[in-house]
Scaffold this motif. Structure first.
Motif, PDB file in Angstrom:
ATOM      1  N   SER A  38     -36.365  16.698  -3.866  1.00 53.86           N
ATOM      2  CA  SER A  38     -35.129  16.792  -3.094  1.00 53.86           C
ATOM      3  C   SER A  38     -35.294  16.088  -1.751  1.00 53.86           C
ATOM      4  CB  SER A  38     -34.749  18.258  -2.892  1.00 53.86           C
ATOM      5  OG  SER A  38     -35.824  18.998  -2.342  1.00 53.86           O
ATOM      6  N   ARG A  66     -25.034  20.192   4.011  1.00 57.43           N
ATOM      7  CA  ARG A  66     -25.085  19.458   2.747  1.00 57.43           C
ATOM      8  C   ARG A  66     -26.515  19.579   2.215  1.00 57.43           C
ATOM      9  NH1 ARG A  66     -22.428  15.037   0.239  1.00 57.43           N
ATOM     10  NH2 ARG A  66     -20.580  15.706   1.412  1.00 57.43           N
ATOM     11  N   ASP A 111     -27.595  21.275  -7.635  1.00 58.73           N
ATOM     12  CA  ASP A 111     -26.584  20.214  -7.662  1.00 58.73           C
ATOM     13  C   ASP A 111     -26.820  19.334  -8.895  1.00 58.73           C
ATOM     14  OD1 ASP A 111     -24.834  18.141  -7.234  1.00 58.73           O
ATOM     15  OD2 ASP A 111     -25.610  17.594  -5.266  1.00 58.73           O
ATOM     16  N   GLY A 124     -28.871  24.813 -12.289  1.00 54.12           N
ATOM     17  CA  GLY A 124     -28.748  23.360 -12.152  1.00 54.12           C
ATOM     18  C   GLY A 124     -28.687  22.665 -13.493  1.00 54.12           C
TER      19      GLY A 124
END
Length: 283
Positions: free
Chosen positions: A82, A199, A205, A236
């Motif tokens: 990430s 965010r 996501d 996810g």
């Protein structure tokens, strides 16, 4: 949903595997017993494996850490963190939200994770008052932070200055060497409660799965995502429409043990349906 003693029973059903790191392959300090052997077995069977981690650092840095644990690059097809996703988003600014961030970053996290900002055209400043946004890579897990309260003042300062936050690790907590410690996601959650804009990059996501599928080169129906967190890994995978296997011995290990019935109930309560569960990532 099936409960399997190991991964051997699942391997033949898929061509590609998306594997979580913390809680599945290692605990932040050392590999779990049998994990390296499982990677070797998958490789020798011709399976493709991409490691997908909510680690708040660049992929190349994570690869070095894996090597130091004895997990060589020959054991997997690719690796995406990430932190790498956050770096690329800041580098490209293709997303309007990122384009509007400005070029003065306040880094909330340890110096060793500042690599997410390397090569990006911006200035790292010393205080929220000087910044246009905050880059949250989370507490220093080596120090074993267990409570968000220690970060209340700095988060309040960021909120006071109206800074948008980029969160490079959506995880709320991990188990590091047997100790439960908070992550960037816990700070981001508190910041949102303060009214801050956040965010987050990474699981759950579904966008993070697209480059991973490209690395794997396998179709969705032939791909299995493996993780220990119901909130990030299993949710996810579901959001990305990929089948999942829940490793019960990671972040939920203390609460679930290896109780398949309890785990199935927890998954159902969350609206999730992994195709399989295993006690650990072993063959």
């Amino acid at each position: 949903m099936i409960m399997s003693d190991g991964f051997a029973a699942l391997a033949d059903g898929y061509d590609g595997f998306i594997l979580d790191l913390w809680g599945v392959i290692h605990d932040g300090v050392q590999p779990y017993p049998g994990a390296i052997n499982c990677l070797q077995r998958l490789r020798d069977a011709g399976k493709r494996c991409v490691l997908l981690s909510n680690a708040p650092r660049r992929s190349a840095v994570a690869e070095v850490m894996l090597r130091q644990m004895g997990i060589g690059a020959d054991l997997y097809t690719g690796l995406l963190t990430s932190g790498e996703a956050a770096h690329l988003a800041l580098l490209s600014r293709a997303d309007p939200w990122f384009a509007a961030l400005g070029d003065r970053a306040f880094h909330l996290g340890p110096q060793r994770d500042r690599n997410v900002l390397d090569g990006v055209d911006l200035t790292v400043v010393d205080s929220p008052a000087e910044a246009s946004f905050v880059m949250n890579t989370g507490p220093d897990d080596h120090r074993g932070h267990t409570d968000v309260d220690a970060f209340e003042d700095v988060l309040a300062d960021c909120a006071r200055h109206g800074l948008p936050m980029v969160c490079a690790n959506p995880d709320l907590e991990v188990i590091r060497g047997g100790v439960r410690v908070i992550c960037a996601g816990a700070l981001a959650l508190r910041y949102e409660q303060m009214g801050g804009a956040v965010r987050s990059l990474g699981k759950p996501d579904p966008a993070i799965y697209e480059p991973v599928l490209a690395m794997l080169g396998t179709a969705r129906p032939a791909t299995l995502a493996v993780g220990d967190s119901l909130r990030t890994d299993i949710a996810g995978a579901a959001a990305a429409k990929i089948a999942s296997c829940w490793v019960l011995g990671g972040i939920h290990g203390e609460a679930l043990g290896n109780d398949a019935g309890l785990a199935a109930a927890e998954a159902a309560a969350a609206g999730l349906a992994p195709v399989a569960m295993v006690p650990a990532f072993t063959w």
